[in-house]
Design a protein around this motif. Structure first.
Motif, PDB file in Angstrom:
ATOM      1  N   ARG A 267       0.809  -1.217   0.000  1.00 25.25           N
ATOM      2  CA  ARG A 267       0.000   0.000   0.000  1.00 25.25           C
ATOM      3  C   ARG A 267       0.844   1.269   0.000  1.00 25.25           C
ATOM      4  NH1 ARG A 267      -3.246  -3.031  -1.548  1.00 25.25           N
ATOM      5  NH2 ARG A 267      -5.199  -3.588  -0.573  1.00 25.25           N
ATOM      6  N   VAL A 268       2.059   1.183   0.543  1.00 24.31           N
ATOM      7  CA  VAL A 268       2.942   2.347   0.634  1.00 24.31           C
ATOM      8  C   VAL A 268       4.367   1.871   0.412  1.00 24.31           C
ATOM      9  CG1 VAL A 268       3.810   4.210   2.121  1.00 24.31           C
ATOM     10  CG2 VAL A 268       1.418   3.480   2.331  1.00 24.31           C
ATOM     11  N   PHE A 269       5.126   2.642  -0.348  1.00 23.65           N
ATOM     12  CA  PHE A 269       6.550   2.381  -0.548  1.00 23.65           C
ATOM     13  C   PHE A 269       7.336   3.457   0.190  1.00 23.65           C
ATOM     14  CE2 PHE A 269       4.596   0.333  -4.178  1.00 23.65           C
ATOM     15  CZ  PHE A 269       5.318  -0.835  -4.323  1.00 23.65           C
ATOM     16  N   ILE A 270       8.285   3.026   1.002  1.00 22.21           N
ATOM     17  CA  ILE A 270       9.219   3.948   1.655  1.00 22.21           C
ATOM     18  C   ILE A 270      10.577   3.664   1.043  1.00 22.21           C
ATOM     19  CG2 ILE A 270      10.323   4.628   3.814  1.00 22.21           C
ATOM     20  CD1 ILE A 270       7.769   3.717   5.278  1.00 22.21           C
ATOM     21  N   CYS A 271      11.189   4.706   0.477  1.00 20.95           N
ATOM     22  CA  CYS A 271      12.449   4.539  -0.250  1.00 20.95           C
ATOM     23  C   CYS A 271      13.527   5.417   0.351  1.00 20.95           C
ATOM     24  CB  CYS A 271      12.264   4.918  -1.713  1.00 20.95           C
ATOM     25  SG  CYS A 271      10.978   3.977  -2.547  1.00 20.95           S
ATOM     26  N   ALA A 272      14.634   4.800   0.732  1.00 19.54           N
ATOM     27  CA  ALA A 272      15.745   5.527   1.329  1.00 19.54           C
ATOM     28  C   ALA A 272      16.963   5.429   0.421  1.00 19.54           C
ATOM     29  CB  ALA A 272      16.084   4.935   2.690  1.00 19.54           C
ATOM     30  N   ALA A 273      17.604   6.570   0.217  1.00 20.86           N
ATOM     31  CA  ALA A 273      18.827   6.574  -0.578  1.00 20.86           C
ATOM     32  C   ALA A 273      19.622   7.827  -0.238  1.00 20.86           C
ATOM     33  CB  ALA A 273      18.503   6.530  -2.068  1.00 20.86           C
ATOM     34  N   GLY A 274      20.905   7.732  -0.459  1.00 21.64           N
ATOM     35  CA  GLY A 274      21.778   8.871  -0.248  1.00 21.64           C
ATOM     36  C   GLY A 274      22.351   9.356  -1.569  1.00 21.64           C
ATOM     37  N   LEU A 275      23.136  10.406  -1.479  1.00 20.64           N
ATOM     38  CA  LEU A 275      23.812  11.001  -2.637  1.00 20.64           C
ATOM     39  C   LEU A 275      22.797  11.392  -3.717  1.00 20.64           C
ATOM     40  CD1 LEU A 275      26.858   8.575  -2.637  1.00 20.64           C
ATOM     41  CD2 LEU A 275      26.700  10.842  -1.572  1.00 20.64           C
ATOM     42  N   ALA A 276      22.850  10.785  -4.899  1.00 20.44           N
ATOM     43  CA  ALA A 276      21.940  11.154  -5.987  1.00 20.44           C
ATOM     44  C   ALA A 276      20.493  10.825  -5.645  1.00 20.44           C
ATOM     45  CB  ALA A 276      22.347  10.463  -7.287  1.00 20.44           C
ATOM     46  N   ALA A 277      20.258   9.815  -4.836  1.00 16.31           N
ATOM     47  CA  ALA A 277      18.948   9.502  -4.236  1.00 16.31           C
ATOM     48  C   ALA A 277      17.787   9.486  -5.220  1.00 16.31           C
ATOM     49  CB  ALA A 277      18.658  10.452  -3.082  1.00 16.31           C
TER      50      ALA A 277
ATOM     51  N   LEU B 262      16.063   6.716  -5.967  1.00 15.80           N
ATOM     52  CA  LEU B 262      15.232   5.540  -5.750  1.00 15.80           C
ATOM     53  C   LEU B 262      13.753   5.893  -5.575  1.00 15.80           C
ATOM     54  CD1 LEU B 262      15.058   2.488  -5.453  1.00 15.80           C
ATOM     55  CD2 LEU B 262      15.629   2.759  -3.019  1.00 15.80           C
ATOM     56  N   ALA B 263      13.446   6.852  -4.723  1.00 17.16           N
ATOM     57  CA  ALA B 263      12.038   7.207  -4.494  1.00 17.16           C
ATOM     58  C   ALA B 263      11.386   7.701  -5.783  1.00 17.16           C
ATOM     59  CB  ALA B 263      11.925   8.265  -3.397  1.00 17.16           C
ATOM     60  N   GLY B 264      12.088   8.509  -6.536  1.00 22.20           N
ATOM     61  CA  GLY B 264      11.543   9.016  -7.795  1.00 22.20           C
ATOM     62  C   GLY B 264      11.345   7.918  -8.819  1.00 22.20           C
ATOM     63  N   ALA B 265      12.289   6.990  -8.868  1.00 21.74           N
ATOM     64  CA  ALA B 265      12.156   5.865  -9.800  1.00 21.74           C
ATOM     65  C   ALA B 265      10.952   5.016  -9.428  1.00 21.74           C
ATOM     66  CB  ALA B 265      13.428   5.020  -9.799  1.00 21.74           C
ATOM     67  N   VAL B 266      10.757   4.774  -8.141  1.00 22.59           N
ATOM     68  CA  VAL B 266       9.610   3.985  -7.690  1.00 22.59           C
ATOM     69  C   VAL B 266       8.309   4.743  -7.978  1.00 22.59           C
ATOM     70  CG1 VAL B 266       8.451   3.013  -5.653  1.00 22.59           C
ATOM     71  CG2 VAL B 266      10.911   2.643  -6.014  1.00 22.59           C
ATOM     72  N   ALA B 267       8.286   6.036  -7.713  1.00 19.77           N
ATOM     73  CA  ALA B 267       7.084   6.835  -7.976  1.00 19.77           C
ATOM     74  C   ALA B 267       6.723   6.835  -9.459  1.00 19.77           C
ATOM     75  CB  ALA B 267       7.284   8.261  -7.487  1.00 19.77           C
ATOM     76  N   GLY B 268       7.709   6.674 -10.314  1.00 19.29           N
ATOM     77  CA  GLY B 268       7.446   6.598 -11.739  1.00 19.29           C
ATOM     78  C   GLY B 268       6.831   5.280 -12.173  1.00 19.29           C
ATOM     79  N   ILE B 269       6.897   4.274 -11.307  1.00 18.24           N
ATOM     80  CA  ILE B 269       6.380   2.938 -11.624  1.00 18.24           C
ATOM     81  C   ILE B 269       4.988   2.719 -11.055  1.00 18.24           C
ATOM     82  CG2 ILE B 269       6.771   0.452 -11.309  1.00 18.24           C
ATOM     83  CD1 ILE B 269       9.801   1.188 -10.995  1.00 18.24           C
ATOM     84  N   THR B 270       4.714   3.280  -9.881  1.00 17.47           N
ATOM     85  CA  THR B 270       3.475   3.004  -9.159  1.00 17.47           C
ATOM     86  C   THR B 270       2.674   4.277  -8.911  1.00 17.47           C
ATOM     87  OG1 THR B 270       2.540   1.953  -7.177  1.00 17.47           O
ATOM     88  CG2 THR B 270       4.584   3.202  -6.875  1.00 17.47           C
ATOM     89  N   THR B 271       1.395   4.103  -8.668  1.00 19.46           N
ATOM     90  CA  THR B 271       0.568   5.223  -8.227  1.00 19.46           C
ATOM     91  C   THR B 271       0.271   5.114  -6.723  1.00 19.46           C
ATOM     92  OG1 THR B 271      -1.447   4.036  -8.855  1.00 19.46           O
ATOM     93  CG2 THR B 271      -0.518   5.600 -10.464  1.00 19.46           C
TER      94      THR B 271
END
Length: 168
Positions: free
Chosen positions: A60-70, A72-81
């Motif tokens: 139901r919810v994706f939590i994405c953690a990343a450092g530097l260029a980070a 991951l969250a944007g890539a996941v948001a581009g895949i799912t609604t």
């Protein structure tokens, strides 16, 4: 479809010490969750496959953690609604400021809810996921409200203790 759960994705296993805060909060609310190390840059196909699979299994919810260029969250948001929460990791020479900007600067129509850098953000990601899930779950909503009240009472008690010390 299985029971609803939260997927916690990390760009690297080195993010785990920060993200343990998220896992602790999710566990405190008895929210089922899974953890996955995947990279927007190094394993994009695997990231895409995981997100689609997790969504089909009830995420139901994706939590994405990343450092530097980070990204991951944007890539996941581009895949799912489904809602995506980004946690900028406090790493690298800019101590997470670069990750914050990479996470928060999304184009219109592809939102990522971005929390604070580091452990405070990881903690808030867990709380935010709980609040999102509580919209359709009265029992969880009650737990979230109780937790907020408990937190408020702790602040009030600390102030009372401080006032007592200062008046002595």
């Amino acid at each position: 479809m299985s029971s609803p759960f939260v997927a916690v994705l990390m760009g690297s296993d080195s993010d785990l010490p920060v993200m343990e805060e998220t896992l602790r909060i999710l566990s405190s609310f008895d929210i089922p969750h899974e953890v996955k190390v995947t990279s927007a840059h190094r394993t994009p196909a695997a990231t895409h496959a995981y997100v689609e699979d997790a969504e089909s299994r009830g995420c139901r919810v994706f939590i994405c953690a990343a450092g530097l260029a980070a990204h991951l969250a944007g890539a996941v948001a581009g895949i799912t609604t489904r809602p995506v929460i980004g946690v900028p990791i406090d790493a690298g020479p800019l101590q997470g400021h670069d990750a914050l900007l990479s996470t928060v600067m999304m184009p219109g129509g592809v939102p990522v809810a971005t929390v604070a850098i580091g452990k405070a953000g990881a903690k808030n990601a867990g709380y935010l996921a709980a609040q999102m899930l509580s919209v359709g779950d009265e029992a969880l909503a009650k737990k979230v409200k109780q937790e907020r009240q408990k937190s408020a009472e702790a602040v009030i008690q600390k102030d009372a203790d401080l006032q007592k010390r200062l008046s002595s």
